[in-house]
Scaffold this motif. Structure first.
Motif, short mmCIF file in Angstrom:
data_model
loop_
_atom_site.label_atom_id
_atom_site.label_comp_id
_atom_site.label_asym_id
_atom_site.label_seq_id
_atom_site.Cartn_x
_atom_site.Cartn_y
_atom_site.Cartn_z
N ALA A 137 0.74 -1.32 0.20
CA ALA A 137 0.15 -0.04 0.06
C ALA A 137 0.90 1.25 -0.07
CB ALA A 137 -0.85 -0.12 1.11
N THR A 138 1.98 1.12 0.88
CA THR A 138 3.00 2.49 0.82
C THR A 138 3.62 2.73 -0.11
OG1 THR A 138 3.05 2.18 3.24
CG2 THR A 138 4.68 3.35 2.27
N GLU A 139 3.96 1.63 -0.97
CA GLU A 139 4.71 1.69 -2.17
C GLU A 139 3.87 2.17 -3.45
OE1 GLU A 139 7.81 -1.35 -2.98
OE2 GLU A 139 7.56 -2.01 -0.77
N ILE A 140 2.59 1.70 -3.38
CA ILE A 140 1.66 1.83 -4.49
C ILE A 140 1.61 3.27 -4.50
CG2 ILE A 140 -0.41 1.67 -5.39
CD1 ILE A 140 1.38 -0.56 -6.48
N LEU A 141 1.18 3.85 -3.38
CA LEU A 141 0.91 5.50 -3.27
C LEU A 141 2.30 6.27 -3.81
CD1 LEU A 141 -1.02 5.58 0.17
CD2 LEU A 141 -2.00 6.09 -2.21
N ALA A 142 3.22 5.58 -3.32
CA ALA A 142 4.59 6.26 -3.62
C ALA A 142 4.71 6.49 -5.29
CB ALA A 142 5.73 5.88 -3.06
N LEU A 143 4.40 5.19 -5.82
CA LEU A 143 4.37 5.09 -7.29
C LEU A 143 3.38 6.02 -7.90
CD1 LEU A 143 5.32 3.70 -9.87
CD2 LEU A 143 3.65 1.90 -9.48
N ILE A 144 2.15 5.98 -7.56
CA ILE A 144 1.34 7.02 -8.12
C ILE A 144 1.82 8.33 -8.13
CG2 ILE A 144 -1.04 8.04 -7.54
CD1 ILE A 144 -1.88 5.33 -6.79
N ASP A 145 2.56 8.79 -6.96
CA ASP A 145 3.12 10.25 -6.79
C ASP A 145 4.09 10.50 -7.95
OD1 ASP A 145 1.22 10.91 -4.78
OD2 ASP A 145 2.65 10.35 -3.20
N ARG A 146 4.77 9.39 -8.10
CA ARG A 146 5.91 9.55 -9.26
C ARG A 146 5.43 9.57 -10.66
NH1 ARG A 146 8.25 5.33 -5.79
NH2 ARG A 146 8.13 4.09 -7.57
N LEU A 147 4.32 9.01 -10.86
CA LEU A 147 3.71 8.86 -12.47
C LEU A 147 2.92 10.28 -12.64
CD1 LEU A 147 2.64 5.21 -12.40
CD2 LEU A 147 4.45 6.23 -13.67
N PRO A 148 2.85 10.69 -13.99
CA PRO A 148 2.13 11.64 -14.59
C PRO A 148 0.53 11.25 -14.08
CG PRO A 148 3.56 10.95 -16.09
CD PRO A 148 3.59 9.98 -15.05
N PRO A 149 -0.09 12.26 -13.26
CA PRO A 149 -1.31 11.90 -13.06
C PRO A 149 -2.40 11.75 -14.07
CG PRO A 149 -0.83 14.23 -12.56
CD PRO A 149 0.40 13.45 -12.94
N GLY A 150 -2.37 12.87 -15.11
CA GLY A 150 -3.52 12.54 -16.05
C GLY A 150 -4.81 13.02 -15.65
#
Length: 270
Positions: A137-150
Motif C-alpha cells: 500500500a505504501t509503495e503503490i501510493l509512492a508510485l502513483i505520486d511519481r507517475l504523471p497523474p493525467g
C-alpha cells in the motif's frame, strides 16, 4: 418509480439487472454495496450522456428491500463478449470497437465528481480488511505520486461484456469505477482484465487475450504511436491496476498471484 421487478437479465460483481418496465431495466446493487456507488454512477451516466458518450439514459433511482437501484433505458442487443464467443465479430473488429470507445471517453469533459487514481486508491485502502500487505500500500501510493497523474476520463472496465451492440451502435455500461487519469491507466485496466483476469474464467483463454492485443494495437494506430511505445507508457500503471483488482476482490482466487506480480513490478521500479 413506476415499475416492478421482472426477470433477471444479467449480473456483475456488485449488481444485478432485472426487467422493470417497458423499455426499462433496473440495475439493483447487491446487499452491502456502498450507497456511494449507485449515487456516483447516476451522476456519471448523466454527465457522459450529455457529452455525447453512447450510454443508456437514466430514468431514476429506487430502493427495493433495502437495496439501491438505478432505472435505466433497456438496451437491446448482444454484448460484444457474446459476439466474440459466437464468431459474430472477429477479434480485430472487437478490438477496434473497444479502442474507439477508449479514445472517445478520454476526450470527454471530466465530470467534477470523478476522483483521481490517488484519491480512489486512498479510499479503497481505507476500506481494506487485510487483502493487501501494508508495505505494498505504501509503495503503490509512492508510485502513483511519481507517475504523471493525467486529467482524462477513464472508464476502467472497457471489457467486451460491458459493450452492448444495439442497432444504433455500441453502448457502454457500468460506470461505477470511472476515475481521472492518463489513458495509459485505462489501457492498463483493459490489459489486466483481458490478459490476466479474463483467461481465468473464459472457455477459451486465448479469446480475451486476442481481443486485448487487437484493442491495444488499434489504439496505438489511432493515437499515432507505435505499439511498443504504448506498451512502455502503460507498463508503470499495471501494478496500480492489479492493486485495485486485489482491493476490489474481483477474482479472489488470483489474489496471491496478483500480489506477487505487484511486488515484482515494484522491485523493478526501485
Amino acid at each position: 418509480m413506476q415499475g416492478s421487478l421482472g426477470e433477471k437479465i444479467g449480473e456483475g460483481a456488485y449488481s444485478e439487472a432485472y426487467a422493470w418496465a417497458p423499455e426499462q431495466v433496473v440495475k439493483l446493487f447487491k446487499p452491502g454495496v456502498s450507497r456511494w456507488m449507485p449515487w456516483f454512477e447516476v451522476r456519471m451516466l448523466r454527465a457522459v450522456l450529455a457529452a455525447g458518450v453512447p450510454v443508456p439514459e437514466v430514468f431514476g433511482e429506487v430502493t427495493l428491500d433495502g437495496r439501491f437501484g438505478i432505472v435505466l433505458q433497456r438496451l437491446d442487443g448482444p454484448t460484444l463478449l457474446q459476439l466474440t464467443r459466437t464468431g459474430g465479430v472477429t477479434f480485430e473488429e472487437a478490438g477496434a470497437i473497444v479502442a474507439a470507445l477508449a479514445m472517445s471517453i478520454h476526450k470527454t469533459p471530466l465530470p467534477p465528481e470523478v476522483l483521481s487514481m490517488r484519491e480512489y486508491m486512498e479510499a479503497e485502502l481505507g476500506h481494506d480488511d487485510g487483502k493487501l500487505p501494508k508495505h505494498i500500500a505504501t509503495e503503490i501510493l509512492a508510485l502513483i505520486d511519481r507517475l504523471p497523474p493525467g486529467d482524462g476520463l477513464c472508464h476502467t472496465d472497457l471489457s467486451p461484456g460491458n459493450v452492448i451492440m444495439t442497432a444504433e451502435g455500441p453502448r457502454l455500461v457500468d460506470w461505477s469505477g470511472a476515475r481521472r487519469g492518463p489513458v495509459a491507466l485505462e489501457l492498463g485496466f483493459l490489459h489486466i482484465i483481458l490478459s490476466e483476469l479474463g483467461p481465468e474464467i473464459a472457455d477459451n483463454p486465448e479469446r480475451p487475450r486476442a481481443t486485448n492485443a487487437a484493442a491495444q494495437s488499434e489504439y496505438a494506430r489511432l493515437a499515432g504511436m507505435s505499439p511498443a511505445d504504448l506498451t512502455a507508457a502503460m507498463e508503470p500503471y499495471l501494478p496500480i491496476v492489479r492493486t485495485f483488482v486485489v482491493l476490489g476482490n474481483v477474482v479472489p482466487s488470483l489474489r496471491e498471484r496478483l500480489i506477487q506480480r505487484i511486488e515484482a513490478a515494484l522491485r523493478l521500479e526501485d
